[in-house]
Design a protein around this motif. Structure first.
Motif, PDB file in Angstrom:
ATOM      1  N   ASP A   1      -8.046  32.200 -18.166  1.00  0.00           N
ATOM      2  CA  ASP A   1      -7.775  31.314 -17.088  1.00  0.00           C
ATOM      3  C   ASP A   1      -7.072  30.036 -17.436  1.00  0.00           C
ATOM      4  OD1 ASP A   1      -7.986  30.035 -14.728  1.00  0.00           O
ATOM      5  OD2 ASP A   1     -10.177  29.330 -15.164  1.00  0.00           O
ATOM      6  N   VAL A   2      -5.804  30.116 -17.674  1.00  0.00           N
ATOM      7  CA  VAL A   2      -4.805  28.910 -17.978  1.00  0.00           C
ATOM      8  C   VAL A   2      -3.995  28.785 -16.620  1.00  0.00           C
ATOM      9  CG1 VAL A   2      -5.041  29.111 -20.439  1.00  0.00           C
ATOM     10  CG2 VAL A   2      -3.220  30.381 -18.982  1.00  0.00           C
ATOM     11  N   GLU A   3      -3.499  27.717 -16.528  1.00  0.00           N
ATOM     12  CA  GLU A   3      -2.285  27.460 -15.320  1.00  0.00           C
ATOM     13  C   GLU A   3      -1.025  27.555 -15.339  1.00  0.00           C
ATOM     14  OE1 GLU A   3      -1.727  23.772 -11.986  1.00  0.00           O
ATOM     15  OE2 GLU A   3      -2.887  23.497 -13.827  1.00  0.00           O
ATOM     16  N   VAL A   4      -0.376  28.343 -14.767  1.00  0.00           N
ATOM     17  CA  VAL A   4       1.060  28.746 -14.802  1.00  0.00           C
ATOM     18  C   VAL A   4       1.741  27.418 -14.315  1.00  0.00           C
ATOM     19  CG1 VAL A   4       2.873  30.162 -14.260  1.00  0.00           C
ATOM     20  CG2 VAL A   4       0.807  31.189 -14.945  1.00  0.00           C
ATOM     21  N   VAL A   5       2.334  26.681 -14.976  1.00  0.00           N
ATOM     22  CA  VAL A   5       2.924  25.333 -14.411  1.00  0.00           C
ATOM     23  C   VAL A   5       4.335  25.505 -13.976  1.00  0.00           C
ATOM     24  CG1 VAL A   5       1.206  23.737 -15.208  1.00  0.00           C
ATOM     25  CG2 VAL A   5       3.166  24.480 -16.601  1.00  0.00           C
ATOM     26  N   SER A   6       5.108  26.678 -14.718  1.00  0.00           N
ATOM     27  CA  SER A   6       6.493  26.712 -14.266  1.00  0.00           C
ATOM     28  C   SER A   6       6.957  28.188 -14.684  1.00  0.00           C
ATOM     29  CB  SER A   6       7.312  25.627 -15.030  1.00  0.00           C
ATOM     30  OG  SER A   6       8.808  25.730 -14.640  1.00  0.00           O
ATOM     31  N   LYS A   7       7.570  28.964 -13.849  1.00  0.00           N
ATOM     32  CA  LYS A   7       8.342  30.070 -14.313  1.00  0.00           C
ATOM     33  C   LYS A   7       9.781  29.690 -14.914  1.00  0.00           C
ATOM     34  CE  LYS A   7       6.238  33.162 -11.042  1.00  0.00           C
ATOM     35  NZ  LYS A   7       6.215  34.759 -10.981  1.00  0.00           N
ATOM     36  N   LEU A   8      10.082  30.488 -15.992  1.00  0.00           N
ATOM     37  CA  LEU A   8      11.040  29.994 -16.603  1.00  0.00           C
ATOM     38  C   LEU A   8      12.493  30.620 -16.522  1.00  0.00           C
ATOM     39  CD1 LEU A   8       9.129  29.052 -19.963  1.00  0.00           C
ATOM     40  CD2 LEU A   8       9.705  27.487 -18.048  1.00  0.00           C
ATOM     41  N   GLY A   9      12.215  31.833 -15.975  1.00  0.00           N
ATOM     42  CA  GLY A   9      13.585  32.700 -15.917  1.00  0.00           C
ATOM     43  C   GLY A   9      14.278  33.195 -16.924  1.00  0.00           C
TER      44      GLY A   9
END
Ligand code: PRT
Ligand code: ZN
Length: 283
Positions: free
Chosen positions: A78-86
Protein backbone atom coordinates in the motif's frame (compact mmCIF):
# COMPACT_ATOMS: atom_id res chain seq x y z
CA UNK A 1 16.32 15.01 2.89
CA UNK A 2 14.12 12.74 0.75
CA UNK A 3 15.24 9.16 0.07
CA UNK A 4 14.47 7.68 -3.36
CA UNK A 5 14.81 4.00 -4.33
CA UNK A 6 15.97 3.38 -7.89
CA UNK A 7 16.63 0.11 -9.71
CA UNK A 8 20.35 -0.59 -9.37
CA UNK A 9 20.77 -1.97 -12.88
CA UNK A 10 18.34 -3.08 -15.54
CA UNK A 11 15.76 -1.54 -17.79
CA UNK A 12 14.65 1.27 -15.47
CA UNK A 13 18.09 2.45 -14.32
CA UNK A 14 19.09 4.72 -17.23
CA UNK A 15 15.62 6.21 -17.67
CA UNK A 16 15.32 6.94 -13.94
CA UNK A 17 18.65 8.78 -13.84
CA UNK A 18 17.81 10.57 -17.09
CA UNK A 19 14.48 11.78 -15.67
CA UNK A 20 16.20 13.13 -12.55
CA UNK A 21 18.81 14.80 -14.74
CA UNK A 22 16.10 16.50 -16.79
CA UNK A 23 14.69 17.69 -13.46
CA UNK A 24 18.05 19.33 -12.76
CA UNK A 25 19.05 16.66 -10.26
CA UNK A 26 22.42 15.06 -10.90
CA UNK A 27 23.27 11.98 -8.84
CA UNK A 28 26.83 11.44 -7.89
CA UNK A 29 26.90 7.71 -8.70
CA UNK A 30 30.24 7.31 -10.47
CA UNK A 31 31.11 3.85 -9.14
CA UNK A 32 27.57 2.53 -9.04
CA UNK A 33 27.49 2.55 -5.26
CA UNK A 34 24.53 1.43 -3.18
CA UNK A 35 23.85 5.01 -2.12
CA UNK A 36 24.35 8.39 -3.80
CA UNK A 37 23.58 12.02 -3.02
CA UNK A 38 22.14 14.58 -5.40
CA UNK A 39 24.25 17.66 -5.93
CA UNK A 40 21.67 20.48 -5.93
CA UNK A 41 18.57 18.93 -4.40
CA UNK A 42 17.85 17.38 -0.96
CA UNK A 43 17.68 13.85 -2.39
CA UNK A 44 19.53 10.69 -1.44
CA UNK A 45 19.27 7.68 -3.77
CA UNK A 46 19.39 3.99 -2.86
CA UNK A 47 20.06 1.55 -5.69
CA UNK A 48 18.10 -1.68 -5.23
CA UNK A 49 16.56 -4.62 -7.08
CA UNK A 50 13.24 -3.51 -8.53
CA UNK A 51 11.39 -6.33 -6.72
CA UNK A 52 12.41 -4.88 -3.34
CA UNK A 53 11.39 -1.28 -4.04
CA UNK A 54 7.66 -1.49 -3.09
CA UNK A 55 8.55 -3.08 0.26
CA UNK A 56 11.30 -0.55 1.01
CA UNK A 57 8.97 2.37 0.31
CA UNK A 58 6.16 0.76 2.31
CA UNK A 59 8.54 0.21 5.27
CA UNK A 60 9.83 3.79 5.01
CA UNK A 61 13.41 2.69 4.39
CA UNK A 62 13.01 4.83 1.28
CA UNK A 63 10.41 7.61 1.08
CA UNK A 64 9.75 7.33 -2.64
CA UNK A 65 10.75 4.97 -5.45
CA UNK A 66 10.64 4.36 -9.19
CA UNK A 67 9.25 0.96 -10.15
CA UNK A 68 7.17 -0.75 -12.85
CA UNK A 69 3.43 -1.01 -12.18
CA UNK A 70 3.78 -4.75 -12.86
CA UNK A 71 6.12 -5.17 -9.88
CA UNK A 72 4.10 -2.81 -7.70
CA UNK A 73 0.83 -4.68 -8.28
CA UNK A 74 2.46 -8.09 -7.88
CA UNK A 75 4.01 -7.08 -4.55
CA UNK A 76 0.69 -5.56 -3.50
CA UNK A 77 2.09 -2.97 -1.07
CA UNK A 78 0.00 0.00 0.00
CA UNK A 79 2.08 2.88 -1.35
CA UNK A 80 0.82 5.89 -3.28
CA UNK A 81 1.38 6.26 -7.03
CA UNK A 82 2.23 9.96 -7.36
CA UNK A 83 3.17 10.08 -11.04
CA UNK A 84 3.15 7.86 -14.11
CA UNK A 85 6.50 8.30 -15.80
CA UNK A 86 5.91 7.18 -19.38
CA UNK A 87 8.94 4.88 -19.70
CA UNK A 88 9.44 1.14 -19.11
CA UNK A 89 6.22 0.46 -20.98
CA UNK A 90 5.31 -3.21 -21.38
CA UNK A 91 2.41 -5.57 -20.93
CA UNK A 92 1.95 -8.68 -18.83
CA UNK A 93 0.54 -11.28 -21.17
CA UNK A 94 -0.38 -14.92 -21.41
CA UNK A 95 1.24 -16.75 -24.31
CA UNK A 96 0.74 -20.28 -25.61
CA UNK A 97 2.60 -22.40 -28.21
CA UNK A 98 1.87 -20.90 -31.62
CA UNK A 99 0.18 -24.01 -32.98
CA UNK A 100 -2.21 -24.41 -30.04
CA UNK A 101 -5.83 -23.61 -30.87
CA UNK A 102 -6.96 -20.73 -28.69
CA UNK A 103 -10.32 -19.00 -28.65
CA UNK A 104 -10.52 -17.48 -25.16
CA UNK A 105 -9.56 -17.75 -21.47
CA UNK A 106 -11.56 -20.99 -21.05
CA UNK A 107 -8.89 -22.72 -23.18
CA UNK A 108 -6.45 -22.16 -20.29
CA UNK A 109 -8.52 -24.48 -18.06
CA UNK A 110 -6.37 -27.25 -16.58
CA UNK A 111 -3.13 -25.98 -18.13
CA UNK A 112 0.14 -25.52 -16.32
CA UNK A 113 1.24 -21.86 -16.68
CA UNK A 114 4.77 -20.72 -15.84
CA UNK A 115 5.22 -17.17 -14.53
CA UNK A 116 7.07 -14.83 -12.17
CA UNK A 117 3.77 -13.01 -11.59
CA UNK A 118 1.77 -15.60 -9.64
CA UNK A 119 -0.45 -13.08 -7.81
CA UNK A 120 -1.49 -11.14 -10.93
CA UNK A 121 -2.00 -14.33 -12.92
CA UNK A 122 -4.13 -15.93 -10.17
CA UNK A 123 -6.26 -12.78 -10.02
CA UNK A 124 -6.81 -12.90 -13.77
CA UNK A 125 -7.70 -16.61 -13.71
CA UNK A 126 -10.14 -16.08 -10.82
CA UNK A 127 -11.81 -13.17 -12.61
CA UNK A 128 -12.30 -15.40 -15.63
CA UNK A 129 -13.41 -18.47 -13.64
CA UNK A 130 -10.52 -20.52 -14.98
CA UNK A 131 -8.72 -23.15 -12.95
CA UNK A 132 -5.13 -23.63 -14.01
CA UNK A 133 -1.94 -24.68 -12.28
CA UNK A 134 0.51 -21.84 -11.71
CA UNK A 135 4.18 -22.82 -11.82
CA UNK A 136 6.18 -19.95 -10.32
CA UNK A 137 9.69 -19.46 -11.69
CA UNK A 138 11.95 -16.44 -11.40
CA UNK A 139 13.54 -16.13 -14.83
CA UNK A 140 13.62 -17.39 -18.45
CA UNK A 141 9.90 -18.03 -18.30
CA UNK A 142 9.66 -18.04 -22.10
CA UNK A 143 11.56 -21.34 -22.44
CA UNK A 144 9.22 -23.26 -20.09
CA UNK A 145 6.83 -24.65 -22.76
CA UNK A 146 9.74 -25.64 -25.05
CA UNK A 147 11.38 -27.78 -22.35
CA UNK A 148 8.12 -29.34 -21.20
CA UNK A 149 7.94 -27.44 -17.90
CA UNK A 150 4.60 -25.78 -18.66
CA UNK A 151 1.86 -25.56 -21.30
CA UNK A 152 1.71 -21.76 -21.36
CA UNK A 153 3.42 -18.73 -19.84
CA UNK A 154 2.50 -15.38 -18.34
CA UNK A 155 5.33 -12.87 -18.77
CA UNK A 156 6.24 -9.30 -19.70
CA UNK A 157 6.23 -8.45 -23.39
CA UNK A 158 7.37 -5.30 -25.15
CA UNK A 159 8.31 -5.91 -28.81
CA UNK A 160 7.06 -9.52 -28.82
CA UNK A 161 10.30 -10.86 -30.32
CA UNK A 162 11.12 -13.06 -27.30
CA UNK A 163 7.77 -14.81 -27.69
CA UNK A 164 8.27 -15.16 -31.42
CA UNK A 165 11.75 -16.72 -31.12
CA UNK A 166 10.40 -19.21 -28.59
CA UNK A 167 7.51 -20.31 -30.81
CA UNK A 168 4.85 -18.69 -28.64
CA UNK A 169 1.87 -16.44 -29.41
CA UNK A 170 0.41 -13.76 -27.16
CA UNK A 171 -3.24 -14.56 -26.44
CA UNK A 172 -4.27 -12.36 -23.48
CA UNK A 173 -2.95 -9.05 -22.13
CA UNK A 174 -3.65 -9.04 -18.41
CA UNK A 175 -1.96 -5.74 -17.50
CA UNK A 176 -0.48 -2.71 -19.25
CA UNK A 177 2.42 -1.25 -17.32
CA UNK A 178 4.83 1.67 -17.20
CA UNK A 179 7.27 2.99 -14.61
CA UNK A 180 5.66 4.98 -11.80
CA UNK A 181 6.88 7.19 -8.98
CA UNK A 182 5.55 5.83 -5.70
CA UNK A 183 5.61 7.37 -2.23
CA UNK A 184 5.15 6.21 1.32
CA UNK A 185 1.73 7.32 2.57
CA UNK A 186 3.05 8.83 5.83
CA UNK A 187 5.69 11.35 4.79
CA UNK A 188 6.29 14.20 7.25
CA UNK A 189 5.77 17.85 6.29
CA UNK A 190 9.39 18.44 5.29
CA UNK A 191 9.56 15.38 3.04
CA UNK A 192 6.15 16.18 1.53
CA UNK A 193 7.44 19.63 0.60
CA UNK A 194 10.52 18.16 -1.10
CA UNK A 195 8.33 15.64 -2.93
CA UNK A 196 6.02 18.46 -4.12
CA UNK A 197 9.07 20.29 -5.46
CA UNK A 198 10.26 17.17 -7.23
CA UNK A 199 6.79 16.57 -8.70
CA UNK A 200 6.67 20.12 -10.03
CA UNK A 201 9.86 19.36 -11.94
CA UNK A 202 8.76 15.87 -13.06
CA UNK A 203 5.45 17.26 -14.34
CA UNK A 204 7.26 20.07 -16.18
CA UNK A 205 9.52 17.52 -17.91
CA UNK A 206 6.57 15.26 -18.78
CA UNK A 207 4.43 18.12 -20.10
CA UNK A 208 7.34 19.37 -22.22
CA UNK A 209 7.77 15.91 -23.75
CA UNK A 210 4.06 15.69 -24.56
CA UNK A 211 3.85 19.09 -26.25
CA UNK A 212 5.52 21.06 -29.04
CA UNK A 213 5.84 24.79 -29.59
CA UNK A 214 4.36 25.77 -32.94
CA UNK A 215 4.81 29.00 -34.94
CA UNK A 216 3.29 29.94 -38.29
CA UNK A 217 2.14 32.78 -40.51
CA UNK A 218 -1.44 33.09 -41.71
CA UNK A 219 -3.79 35.60 -43.31
CA UNK A 220 -5.86 37.54 -40.74
CA UNK A 221 -9.06 36.23 -42.31
CA UNK A 222 -8.15 32.74 -41.00
CA UNK A 223 -7.14 33.76 -37.44
CA UNK A 224 -10.45 32.71 -35.91
CA UNK A 225 -10.27 29.24 -37.49
CA UNK A 226 -6.64 28.77 -36.46
CA UNK A 227 -7.21 29.93 -32.87
CA UNK A 228 -10.05 27.44 -32.46
CA UNK A 229 -7.58 24.68 -33.36
CA UNK A 230 -4.75 25.86 -31.11
CA UNK A 231 -5.94 26.59 -27.59
CA UNK A 232 -2.34 26.99 -26.34
CA UNK A 233 -1.60 27.25 -22.63
CA UNK A 234 -4.06 30.14 -22.22
CA UNK A 235 -4.64 31.31 -25.78
CA UNK A 236 -2.32 31.64 -28.78
CA UNK A 237 0.04 34.62 -29.16
CA UNK A 238 -0.74 36.69 -32.26
CA UNK A 239 1.74 39.23 -33.61
CA UNK A 240 1.08 41.29 -36.78
CA UNK A 241 3.57 40.79 -39.63
CA UNK A 242 5.13 43.71 -41.52
CA UNK A 243 3.03 42.64 -44.52
CA UNK A 244 -0.50 43.97 -43.97
CA UNK A 245 -3.30 41.43 -43.58
CA UNK A 246 -0.95 38.75 -42.16
CA UNK A 247 -0.05 37.62 -38.63
CA UNK A 248 2.37 35.31 -36.90
CA UNK A 249 0.70 32.84 -34.52
CA UNK A 250 2.50 31.01 -31.74
CA UNK A 251 1.06 28.29 -29.56
CA UNK A 252 1.55 24.91 -27.94
CA UNK A 253 0.21 21.72 -29.46
CA UNK A 254 -0.07 18.23 -27.99
CA UNK A 255 2.33 15.72 -29.51
CA UNK A 256 -0.54 13.22 -29.86
CA UNK A 257 -2.71 15.68 -31.90
CA UNK A 258 0.22 16.99 -33.84
CA UNK A 259 -0.22 15.63 -37.40
CA UNK A 260 -3.99 16.10 -37.40
CA UNK A 261 -3.56 19.73 -36.35
CA UNK A 262 -0.92 20.35 -39.03
CA UNK A 263 -3.22 19.04 -41.77
CA UNK A 264 -6.02 21.38 -40.65
CA UNK A 265 -3.65 24.35 -40.33
CA UNK A 266 -2.60 23.85 -43.94
CA UNK A 267 -6.24 23.89 -45.00
CA UNK A 268 -6.58 27.23 -43.11
CA UNK A 269 -3.79 28.71 -45.28
CA UNK A 270 -1.11 28.64 -42.56
CA UNK A 271 2.42 28.75 -43.99
CA UNK A 272 5.99 28.76 -42.77
CA UNK A 273 5.01 26.41 -39.94
CA UNK A 274 7.85 25.85 -37.46
CA UNK A 275 7.75 23.20 -34.74
CA UNK A 276 10.15 23.51 -31.82
CA UNK A 277 10.69 21.10 -28.93
CA UNK A 278 9.91 22.47 -25.48
CA UNK A 279 12.51 21.97 -22.78
CA UNK A 280 10.34 22.49 -19.68
CA UNK A 281 6.69 23.43 -19.33
CA UNK A 282 5.31 24.76 -16.03
CA UNK A 283 1.52 24.83 -16.09
O1 PRT B 1 17.70 -7.06 -11.14
P1 PRT B 1 16.30 -6.59 -11.03
O2 PRT B 1 15.40 -7.52 -10.29
O3 PRT B 1 16.24 -5.17 -10.51
O4 PRT B 1 15.76 -6.47 -12.54
P2 PRT B 1 14.79 -7.42 -13.39
O5 PRT B 1 15.62 -8.33 -14.20
O6 PRT B 1 13.70 -8.01 -12.54
O7 PRT B 1 14.02 -6.35 -14.28
P3 PRT B 1 14.37 -5.71 -15.70
O8 PRT B 1 15.50 -4.75 -15.58
O9 PRT B 1 14.40 -6.73 -16.78
O10 PRT B 1 13.01 -4.89 -15.90
C1 PRT B 1 12.63 -3.88 -15.05
C2 PRT B 1 11.24 -3.39 -15.44
O11 PRT B 1 11.27 -2.92 -16.79
C3 PRT B 1 10.14 -4.43 -15.45
O12 PRT B 1 9.62 -4.71 -14.15
C4 PRT B 1 9.09 -3.76 -16.32
O13 PRT B 1 8.35 -2.83 -15.56
C5 PRT B 1 9.94 -2.98 -17.32
N1 PRT B 1 10.01 -3.63 -18.66
C6 PRT B 1 9.66 -3.02 -19.83
C7 PRT B 1 10.40 -4.88 -18.97
C8 PRT B 1 10.28 -5.03 -20.36
N2 PRT B 1 9.83 -3.86 -20.87
C9 PRT B 1 10.64 -6.29 -20.97
N3 PRT B 1 10.51 -6.43 -22.20
N4 PRT B 1 10.88 -5.90 -18.21
C10 PRT B 1 11.24 -7.05 -18.80
N5 PRT B 1 11.13 -7.30 -20.13
C11 PRT B 1 11.61 -8.65 -20.61
C12 PRT B 1 10.54 -9.72 -20.51
O14 PRT B 1 10.54 -10.30 -19.22
C13 PRT B 1 10.96 -10.72 -21.58
O15 PRT B 1 12.00 -11.56 -21.11
O16 PRT B 1 11.98 -8.60 -21.97
C14 PRT B 1 11.56 -9.80 -22.63
C15 PRT B 1 10.49 -9.49 -23.63
O17 PRT B 1 10.85 -8.40 -24.44
P4 PRT B 1 10.41 -8.39 -26.00
O18 PRT B 1 10.82 -7.01 -26.48
O19 PRT B 1 11.16 -9.47 -26.68
O20 PRT B 1 8.91 -8.57 -26.05
ZN1 ZN C 1 13.40 -7.84 -10.64
Amino acid sequence: MLKIAIQKSGRLYDHSLQLLKECGIELNNGNRQLKAFALDFPLEAYFLRDDDIPQYVFDNVADIGIVGENVLLEKNKDVEVVSKLGFGRCRLSIAVPKNMAYSGPKDLQGLKIATSYAILLQKYLDENNVKAEIHEISGSVEIAPGIGLADAICDLVSSGSTLFTNGLKEVEVILKSEAVLVANRNLDAEKTKILDNLLLRVNAVKAAKNNKYIMMNAPNSQLKNICSLLPGMKSPTIVPLAETGWSSIQSVVKESDFWQVIEKLKSFEAEGILIVPIEKMIL
